[in-house]
Enzyme design. Structure first.
Site, mmCIF file in Angstrom:
data_model
loop_
_atom_site.group_PDB
_atom_site.id
_atom_site.type_symbol
_atom_site.label_atom_id
_atom_site.label_comp_id
_atom_site.label_asym_id
_atom_site.label_seq_id
_atom_site.Cartn_x
_atom_site.Cartn_y
_atom_site.Cartn_z
ATOM 1 C CB ILE A 95 -1.043 0.060 1.156
ATOM 2 C CG1 ILE A 95 -0.418 0.515 2.467
ATOM 3 C CG2 ILE A 95 -1.828 -1.224 1.299
ATOM 4 C CD1 ILE A 95 -1.460 1.114 3.411
ATOM 5 C CE LYS A 96 2.703 1.527 4.595
ATOM 6 N NZ LYS A 96 3.485 0.882 5.623
#
Ligand SMILES: *Cc1c(COP(=O)(O)O)cnc(C)c1O
Length: 383
Positions: A182-183
């Site tokens: 998700i980063k």
């Protein structure tokens, strides 16, 4: 209503990225090697940091940093409770005591004012989070840490590409980045430990690979002896080349990703300026660059007449995914029961923990996706 589910986050992976990973798989060397060394070099070039050590996760980086600083029983580490659980878990697993500083209501970050009352003669370390991609107020936190002789480690999991006072996060001090999917950039799972401290970097490099002081790549290609000795017992947190190659490619696109995220975030902000039940976070002041890792808002539950959890459920029914970054750590089962923490202890953290929600934000989203999220929110609020 949207036909297809819109997740709150999705990594941007191209066919060329897939081919690059496949090339590593075919090459005969898939663990830590030349790709890893290149990823570290490019990360140094991008952030301007002195040392970069690639790891299997940011959590791994925090684990070996606590170890390298010999943090243990008798020691206190100041952290927000509004953070990912990994930091607090590792402090406790090191035998030390987490001391929670409350946050600024509108940035979700700890400040000099909230950290100061937490300092004691047992404090060894302060771990601010650059929340959602905005920078923490580093200059006052660094001065505070310096005055008290306490180590400052920046949780930069959200902050690859973030700038503070015209300087990239990582360019000075000690920071840990994450490449979880998700980063802002991803290697599947992965992290980068970054520091301007030569001795600390050497210790981290050793602790990430059995305490040998060399990794498999050094041993095979740098003429180091395969009979290398353990200098101190270490862990096994080296990043394989099949993942590092993805990091190299993602880093090349990071600025493009951030520009796209910013465009989408600005569109959300325009919509929400006219919706008083939705309260966005404060924007960073001064010459900062927001990396827009997350688009977080707070639901004014009184005005909305529903709880945040119901709000998330209603959006899900309308095919809109949301996230929760984060649920206050001090009120989670283990911490409540073991330390006896009670609601009321950290008012701003708890106020936000009950109201925050992360809306969809990722580079491959379109502005019309943003508009659809906003119409779904309007519908939920008008029920
Ligand atoms: C994601 C995250 C971490 C942990 O990163 P991993 O690479 O998954 O270990 C730590 N802190 C914060 C604030 C995060 O969001």
């Amino acid at each position: 209503m949207r036909k297809e589910f819109l997740p709150f986050s999705r990594p941007s992976i191209t066919e060329d990225d897939i081919a690059a990973v496949a090339d590593v798989l075919r090459s005969g060397w898939i663990t830590t090697g030349t790709r890893n060394a290149e990823f570290e070099q490019r990360f140094r070039d991008y952030t301007g940091c002195r040392h970069a050590v690639a790891l299997t996760s940011a959590t791994a980086g925090m684990h070996i940093l606590l170890k390298a600083l010999n943090i243990g029983p008798e020691d206190e580490v100041i952290t927000p409770s509004m953070t990912w659980v990994s930091t607090v878990n590792l402090i406790v697993l090191a035998g030390a005591t987490p001391v929670f500083a409350d946050i600024d209501r509108d940035t979700l970050m700890i400040t000099e004012e909230t950290v100061t009352p937490c300092l004691s003669d047992r404090t060894r370390m302060i771990i601010p989070v650059h929340f959602a991609g905005a920078p923490a107020d580093l200059s006052s936190l660094r001065k505070l840490a310096g005055r008290h002789g306490v180590f400052l480690a920046e949780d930069a999991a959200h902050a690859v590409g973030t700038e503070y006072n015209g300087e990239r996060i990582g360019a000075s001090g000690t920071s840990i980045f994450s490449f979880h999917p998700i980063k802002n950039i991803t290697t599947g799972e992965g992290g980068m430990f970054v520091t301007d401290d030569d001795a600390l970097s050497e210790r981290i490099r050793r602790l990430k690979f059995h305490g040998l002081g060399v990794d498999a790549f050094d041993r095979a290609t740098q003429g180091r002896s395969p009979q290398a000795e353990v200098i101190e017992p270490g862990y096994k947190y080296n990043l394989p080349d099949m993942m590092a190659v993805l990091g190299i490619r993602q880093l090349e696109r990071l600025d493009e990703f951030i520009e796209k995220r910013e465009t989408l975030a600005r569109r959300y902000l325009e919509h929400f300026a006219a919706m008083d039940a939705i309260i966005p976070l404060a924007l960073p002041e001064g010459s900062a660059r927001h990396a827009w890792h997350l688009f977080i808002v707070r639901l004014d539950t009184d005005k909305a007449g529903i709880s945040r959890d119901m709000f998330m459920d209603e959006l899900k029914k309308r095919n809109i995914g949301t996230g929760l970054h984060f649920r206050a750590v001090h009120l989670q089962k283990h911490y409540r029961e073991t330390f006896g923490y009670q609601p009321g202890m950290l008012p701003e953290t708890e106020w936000n923990s009950d109201r925050i929600v992360s809306l969809p934000l990722f580079p491959d989203m379109t502005e019309s996706d943003v508009d659809e999220v906003v119409s779904a929110i309007r519908e939920v609020l008008c029920r």
